[in-house]
Design a protein around this motif. Structure first.
Motif, PDB file in Angstrom:
ATOM      1  N   GLY A 139       1.968  16.439 -16.129  1.00  0.00           N
ATOM      2  CA  GLY A 139       3.426  16.341 -16.144  1.00  0.00           C
ATOM      3  C   GLY A 139       4.031  15.699 -14.908  1.00  0.00           C
ATOM      4  O   GLY A 139       5.245  15.819 -14.684  1.00  0.00           O
ATOM      5  N   VAL A 140       3.239  15.028 -14.090  1.00  0.00           N
ATOM      6  CA  VAL A 140       3.769  14.339 -12.913  1.00  0.00           C
ATOM      7  C   VAL A 140       4.469  13.068 -13.367  1.00  0.00           C
ATOM      8  O   VAL A 140       3.922  12.285 -14.156  1.00  0.00           O
ATOM      9  N   GLU A 141       5.680  12.830 -12.874  1.00  0.00           N
ATOM     10  CA  GLU A 141       6.476  11.699 -13.332  1.00  0.00           C
ATOM     11  C   GLU A 141       6.455  10.521 -12.366  1.00  0.00           C
ATOM     12  O   GLU A 141       6.596   9.365 -12.782  1.00  0.00           O
ATOM     13  N   THR A 142       6.304  10.784 -11.077  1.00  0.00           N
ATOM     14  CA  THR A 142       6.251   9.703 -10.090  1.00  0.00           C
ATOM     15  C   THR A 142       5.015   9.880  -9.216  1.00  0.00           C
ATOM     16  O   THR A 142       4.580  11.006  -8.952  1.00  0.00           O
ATOM     17  N   LEU A 143       4.486   8.773  -8.757  1.00  0.00           N
ATOM     18  CA  LEU A 143       3.283   8.823  -7.933  1.00  0.00           C
ATOM     19  C   LEU A 143       3.597   9.495  -6.598  1.00  0.00           C
ATOM     20  O   LEU A 143       4.529   9.103  -5.895  1.00  0.00           O
ATOM     21  N   PRO A 144       2.842  10.513  -6.202  1.00  0.00           N
ATOM     22  CA  PRO A 144       3.073  11.176  -4.912  1.00  0.00           C
ATOM     23  C   PRO A 144       2.942  10.188  -3.756  1.00  0.00           C
ATOM     24  O   PRO A 144       2.127   9.255  -3.797  1.00  0.00           O
ATOM     25  N   ALA A 145       3.744  10.392  -2.725  1.00  0.00           N
ATOM     26  CA  ALA A 145       3.741   9.482  -1.574  1.00  0.00           C
ATOM     27  C   ALA A 145       2.372   9.436  -0.899  1.00  0.00           C
ATOM     28  O   ALA A 145       1.987   8.401  -0.339  1.00  0.00           O
ATOM     29  N   LEU A 146       1.621  10.546  -0.953  1.00  0.00           N
ATOM     30  CA  LEU A 146       0.303  10.574  -0.342  1.00  0.00           C
ATOM     31  C   LEU A 146      -0.641   9.570  -0.977  1.00  0.00           C
ATOM     32  O   LEU A 146      -1.541   9.033  -0.316  1.00  0.00           O
ATOM     33  N   TRP A 147      -0.446   9.297  -2.266  1.00  0.00           N
ATOM     34  CA  TRP A 147      -1.348   8.419  -3.001  1.00  0.00           C
ATOM     35  C   TRP A 147      -1.053   6.940  -2.785  1.00  0.00           C
ATOM     36  O   TRP A 147      -1.960   6.107  -2.869  1.00  0.00           O
ATOM     37  N   GLU A 148       0.186   6.599  -2.540  1.00  0.00           N
ATOM     38  CA  GLU A 148       0.597   5.190  -2.533  1.00  0.00           C
ATOM     39  C   GLU A 148      -0.224   4.302  -1.604  1.00  0.00           C
ATOM     40  O   GLU A 148      -0.638   3.194  -2.002  1.00  0.00           O
ATOM     41  N   PRO A 149      -0.514   4.689  -0.344  1.00  0.00           N
ATOM     42  CA  PRO A 149      -1.279   3.789   0.530  1.00  0.00           C
ATOM     43  C   PRO A 149      -2.689   3.504   0.045  1.00  0.00           C
ATOM     44  O   PRO A 149      -3.281   2.481   0.426  1.00  0.00           O
ATOM     45  N   PHE A 150      -3.219   4.360  -0.831  1.00  0.00           N
ATOM     46  CA  PHE A 150      -4.596   4.182  -1.279  1.00  0.00           C
ATOM     47  C   PHE A 150      -4.745   3.073  -2.319  1.00  0.00           C
ATOM     48  O   PHE A 150      -5.860   2.806  -2.776  1.00  0.00           O
ATOM     49  N   ARG A 151      -3.667   2.427  -2.681  1.00  0.00           N
ATOM     50  CA  ARG A 151      -3.778   1.229  -3.511  1.00  0.00           C
ATOM     51  C   ARG A 151      -4.487   0.112  -2.753  1.00  0.00           C
ATOM     52  O   ARG A 151      -5.170  -0.722  -3.340  1.00  0.00           O
ATOM     53  N   ASN A 152      -4.315   0.112  -1.441  1.00  0.00           N
ATOM     54  CA  ASN A 152      -4.939  -0.903  -0.601  1.00  0.00           C
ATOM     55  C   ASN A 152      -6.404  -0.533  -0.360  1.00  0.00           C
ATOM     56  O   ASN A 152      -6.686   0.521   0.208  1.00  0.00           O
ATOM     57  N   PRO A 153      -7.352  -1.380  -0.765  1.00  0.00           N
ATOM     58  CA  PRO A 153      -8.769  -1.017  -0.580  1.00  0.00           C
ATOM     59  C   PRO A 153      -9.171  -0.898   0.882  1.00  0.00           C
ATOM     60  O   PRO A 153     -10.024  -0.070   1.223  1.00  0.00           O
TER      61      PRO A 153
END
Length: 356
Positions: free
Chosen positions: A109-123
């Motif tokens: 039920g999470v609607e938006t990506l948590p801020a903790l996760w966002e930087p991990f898009r960058n390999p």
């Protein structure tokens, strides 16, 4: 009266002992077997299992450095293994999800990506965190603990408690970490199909090469001045302190290096096995790795690696051939080895070599 000149005494040049090439030769032989023979004789499934054992061997190498060389019995290496694994798993889940959310977040039920996760898009960021996060946690813990001269059983219990707390934290954050199930269902690894045989073969070579590099680095560290100081701390910490060295700094650096090795192993484990979950980094897995190091021989880095591979293979073999009794057989193997060779397999072989 005539003065007589005495000739200076003739001193013989020190005889240089011949270098023992047995260690480098054995390493080269193992490297050839691992990089050439095994990929040719093993089917993809078995090669993937061997890659998994080698990730365990990387963790065991760090335990051998901290425990065998430094006397720090760490029962919580699963924490650092998990930190590295989750860092890599987060990047892979975001890569598979594209612009959307990872599947487990949708189910939770999470609607938006948590801020903790966002930087991990960058390999690059994800790979950096594989090293930085476990190292930072270990450095902070070591700084706080070793300065208070906590050691022995108290340090072991503390690291074990850290592993238990880590599992509780991960399980309780279903929408952030995947809860009990953890992170799974990875489809791509840096643009390659993670389930393809060619990708798994490439991952095997990657794990084997990383293990070889870390082994050489740890071996050189063991032979260096720092390595001799580490042994001195293990055998007589108070004496080292009286000589003007700070044992807390030596132990903190070593503990941090072992944590970084565990983090790298966790990151490699994720694409090889396809999952990272709390069950893989709790108290029991951490204890199993310590047992593996004891079986192989904790006083030798090669023993730690051998023990991890041997115990991993034994676990697979017994569970396949005797699924109802494999835990008993694995325990019997541990008791047999420790009973016959208290210093592990490598210690037993060295004793035979000296006796010969």
């Amino acid at each position: 009266m005539t003065a007589t000149l005495e000739k200076p005494p003739v001193t013989e040049a020190p005889v240089k002992e011949p270098r023992d090439w047995r260690g480098p030769a054995l390493f080269a032989l193992v490297a050839v077997i691992g990089l050439v023979v095994m990929p040719l004789v093993l089917e993809p499934f078995r090669l993937g299992l061997l890659a998994k054992y080698l990730t365990y061997a990387i963790v065991a190498l760090g335990i051998g450095l901290a425990w065998g060389q430094g006397g720090m019995l760490t029962l919580g290496q699963g924490v650092f293994f998990g930190l590295g694994g989750y860092a890599m798993g987060m990047h892979l889940k975001l890569n598979d999800a594209g612009d959307g959310l990872p599947d487990f977040m949708v189910w939770s039920g999470v609607e938006t990506l948590p801020a903790l996760w966002e930087p991990f898009r960058n390999p690059v960021f994800a790979i950096a965190m594989v090293v930085v996060v476990p190292g930072a946690v270990a450095w902070l813990l070591g700084t706080l603990v070793f300065r208070q001269r906590v050691r022995g059983a108290y340090f072991a219990i503390l690291t074990q408690a850290l592993a238990a707390a880590m599992v509780i934290l991960l399980v309780g954050q279903q929408g952030l970490t995947g809860g009990t199930n953890g992170l799974t269902n990875f489809f791509e690894f840096f643009g390659q199909d993670v389930a393809a045989d060619s990708t798994q073969r490439g991952l095997y070579f990657t794990v084997a090469i990383v293990l070889g590099i870390l082994f050489i680095a740890a071996w050189q560290l063991q032979r260096s001045r720092f390595g001799r100081l580490l042994l001195a701390v293990r055998d007589g910490e108070d004496r080292v302190r009286f000589l003007g060295y700070n044992p807390a700094t030596v132990k903190t650096i070593t503990f941090t290096l072992s944590a970084v090795m565990a983090g790298i192993a966790g990151a490699l484990f994720v694409p090889v096995v396809g999952i990272i979950s709390p069950a893989l980094l709790g108290v029991v897995p951490s204890l199993e790795l310590v047992v593996a190091v004891a079986v192989g021989g904790r006083f030798a880095l090669a023993g730690a690696v051998l023990g991890a591979v041997l115990m991993g293979y034994a676990k697979t073999y017994f569970s396949e051939e005797l699924p109802d009794a494999w835990l008993y057989l694995q325990g019997a193997l541990f008791i047999l080895v420790i009973g016959l060779a208290p210093k592990g397999i490598i210690g037993f072989l060295r004793r035979k070599d000296v006796a010969a």
